[in-house]
Design an enzyme around this catalytic site. Structure first.
Site, mmCIF file in Angstrom:
data_model
loop_
_atom_site.group_PDB
_atom_site.id
_atom_site.type_symbol
_atom_site.label_atom_id
_atom_site.label_comp_id
_atom_site.label_asym_id
_atom_site.label_seq_id
_atom_site.Cartn_x
_atom_site.Cartn_y
_atom_site.Cartn_z
ATOM 1 N N CYS A 189 18.923 24.342 16.416
ATOM 2 C CA CYS A 189 19.271 24.583 18.009
ATOM 3 C C CYS A 189 17.876 23.860 18.600
ATOM 4 O O CYS A 189 16.758 23.713 17.903
ATOM 5 C CB CYS A 189 18.634 26.052 18.057
ATOM 6 N N LEU A 190 18.278 23.221 19.467
ATOM 7 C CA LEU A 190 17.054 22.498 20.159
ATOM 8 C C LEU A 190 15.652 23.353 20.525
ATOM 9 O O LEU A 190 14.895 22.772 20.789
ATOM 10 C CB LEU A 190 17.595 21.860 21.509
ATOM 11 N N GLN A 198 17.254 27.738 28.041
ATOM 12 C CA GLN A 198 16.632 26.868 26.890
ATOM 13 C C GLN A 198 15.815 25.829 28.033
ATOM 14 O O GLN A 198 14.774 25.259 27.525
ATOM 15 C CB GLN A 198 17.632 26.089 26.301
ATOM 16 N N GLY A 209 25.231 21.239 22.564
ATOM 17 C CA GLY A 209 25.035 22.183 23.759
ATOM 18 C C GLY A 209 23.868 22.416 24.168
ATOM 19 O O GLY A 209 22.766 22.151 23.610
ATOM 20 N N HIS A 237 22.812 32.111 23.284
ATOM 21 C CA HIS A 237 21.587 31.964 24.182
ATOM 22 C C HIS A 237 21.613 32.915 25.530
ATOM 23 O O HIS A 237 20.569 33.229 25.762
ATOM 24 C CB HIS A 237 21.697 30.547 24.598
ATOM 25 N N HIS A 262 27.210 29.597 19.478
ATOM 26 C CA HIS A 262 25.652 29.426 19.489
ATOM 27 C C HIS A 262 25.277 29.301 21.008
ATOM 28 O O HIS A 262 24.214 30.098 21.111
ATOM 29 C CB HIS A 262 25.363 28.150 18.723
ATOM 30 N N GLU A 263 25.919 28.868 21.847
ATOM 31 C CA GLU A 263 25.521 28.874 23.397
ATOM 32 C C GLU A 263 25.616 29.909 24.098
ATOM 33 O O GLU A 263 24.748 30.319 24.795
ATOM 34 C CB GLU A 263 26.315 27.559 23.807
HETATM 35 ZN ZN ZN Z 1 20.593 26.721 20.814
#
Ligand code: ZN
Length: 182
Positions: A110-111, A53, A48, A155, A151-152
């Site tokens: 998470c990225l 981000q 995702g 953000h 999670h997304e």
């Molecule tokens: Zn994330």
């Protein structure tokens, strides 16, 4: 075009993202952003990616859970996580509601946060959103897919998985692979 993924500490990751209008969604700028975010998510790789981000405080998310991301897990891990292949799709201006308040606890990463930790998440959720054609969609998801959605969407509210993590389980990527992955 590959975009730079912001890491924890960047103030944009803590901003509330704004909604997109139908005109904006259909605009060349947003359509190009979706193409670029898709390339960035695939190269990362990640299941995702949310617009904040990549430095855009917009309510735009991409999700895709590929077979190749899942196949390294054991059959037991796949079953416990209720993890399924999810085709690529785009969510804009999502509204999430919890369908089953029962929580599942798994390691999550998470990225934008180069570490792992156990994050409790609701087992099942429902999301109302628009897709990349500005068409309304309803998504009902369970298990890992529900986790990725939570999670997304976090953000978009400036919330990172770290905020929901059981901090005593916080671990570096290296130590996760060494001690906790199995
Ligand atoms: Zn994330």
């Amino acid at each position: 075009m590959m975009l730079k993924i912001l890491e924890i500490g960047d103030p944009i990751l803590r901003q509330k993202a704004r909604e997109l209008s139908v005109e904006e969604i259909l605009s060349p700028a947003i359509q190009q952003l979706i193409v670029d975010m898709k390339e960035t998510m695939h190269k990362a790789p990640g299941t995702g990616l949310a617009a904040p981000q990549v430095g855009k405080a917009l309510q735009l998310i991409l999700i895709e859970d590929k077979k190749e991301y899942i196949q390294h897990l054991s059959a037991q891990q796949i079953a416990e996580r209720h993890r399924i292949v999810v085709p690529f799709h785009v969510l804009i201006n999502p509204k999430i509601s919890i369908e089953e308040s029962e929580t599942a606890e798994f390691y999550e990463k998470c990225l934008s946060v180069p570490a792992w930790g156990i994050v409790p998440r609701a087992f099942a959720v429902r999301v109302e959103c628009l897709n990349e054609k500005a068409e309304p969609c309803t998504i009902k998801a369970k298990g890992w897919y529900a986790r990725v959605l939570q999670h997304e969407i976090d953000h978009l509210n400036g919330v990172l998985c770290l905020d929901r993590m059981r901090l005593e389980t916080f671990t570096t990527v290296e130590n996760y692979a060494k001690y906790w992955k199995k």
